[in-house]
Design an enzyme around this catalytic site. Structure first.
Site, PDB file in Angstrom:
ATOM      1  N   CYS A 180      19.364  59.264  -0.868  1.00 38.13           N
ATOM      2  CA  CYS A 180      18.225  59.782  -0.485  1.00 38.13           C
ATOM      3  C   CYS A 180      18.505  61.385  -0.601  1.00 38.13           C
ATOM      4  O   CYS A 180      17.569  62.369  -0.654  1.00 38.13           O
ATOM      5  CB  CYS A 180      18.073  59.640   1.217  1.00 38.13           C
ATOM      6  SG  CYS A 180      17.788  57.850   1.573  1.00 38.13           S
TER       7      CYS A 180
ATOM      8  N   CYS B  69      11.024  54.179  -2.862  1.00 35.47           N
ATOM      9  CA  CYS B  69      10.770  54.023  -1.463  1.00 35.47           C
ATOM     10  C   CYS B  69       9.508  54.841  -1.138  1.00 35.47           C
ATOM     11  O   CYS B  69       8.789  54.766  -0.135  1.00 35.47           O
ATOM     12  CB  CYS B  69      11.677  54.694  -0.499  1.00 35.47           C
ATOM     13  SG  CYS B  69      12.314  56.381  -1.013  1.00 35.47           S
TER      14      CYS B  69
HETATM   15 FE1  FES Z   1      13.607  57.182   0.425  1.00 33.00          FE
HETATM   16 FE2  FES Z   1      15.459  57.764   2.036  1.00 33.00          FE
HETATM   17  S1  FES Z   1      14.705  56.009   1.891  1.00 33.00           S
HETATM   18  S2  FES Z   1      14.668  58.987   0.447  1.00 33.00           S
END
Ligand code: FES
Length: 136
Positions: A103, A34
């Protein structure tokens, strides 16, 4: 997907944001998927974490878990802090949506790196005795 009140509070009012001055240890990690990044800085005294602050460029769950983590580690010995798992952070927050549990890994990994960084700075080079002929 909904966040509980505790998570929302840590997201809206994050604790210990920033960097401690003259940190004893710094840990930085990123999530390749991400692109989120977290940094934690710590101060250590007598093997105990006295200060911890974070900077996180990331989602609400990453910020909330970073904030919770700093609350959890302050006052702990390094050994106690190293035992904190991402699941412990999730539990401290009263849970995260399943899709967001990953996360919480950022914080646990960054903390580990900060402690490793602190310990590596305190190591005496192994060749110091041989080169100088006396113990430093
Ligand atoms: Fe990347 Fe939460 S979406 S750490």
């Amino acid at each position: 997907m909904t966040y509980n009140e505790t998570v929302l509070d840590h997201f809206a009012n994050p604790r210990n944001v920033g960097e401690v001055s003259s940190p004893d240890g710094i840990g930085r990690v990123g999530n390749a998927k991400c692109g989120d990044i977290m940094q934690i800085t710590i101060k250590v005294e007598d093997n105990r974490i006295t200060h911890a602050k974070f900077k996180t460029f990331g989602c609400a769950a990453a910020i909330a878990t970073s904030s919770a983590l700093t609350e959890m580690v302050i006052g702990k010995t390094l050994e106690e802090a190293l035992k904190i798992s991402n699941q412990d952070i999730v539990n401290h927050l009263g849970g995260l949506p399943d899709i967001k549990v990953h996360c919480s890994v950022l914080g646990a990994e960054a903390l580990k790196k900060a402690i490793e960084n602190y310990r590596s700075k305190r190591l005496i080079p192994s060749n110091a005795v041989n080169l100088r002929g006396f113990a430093p």
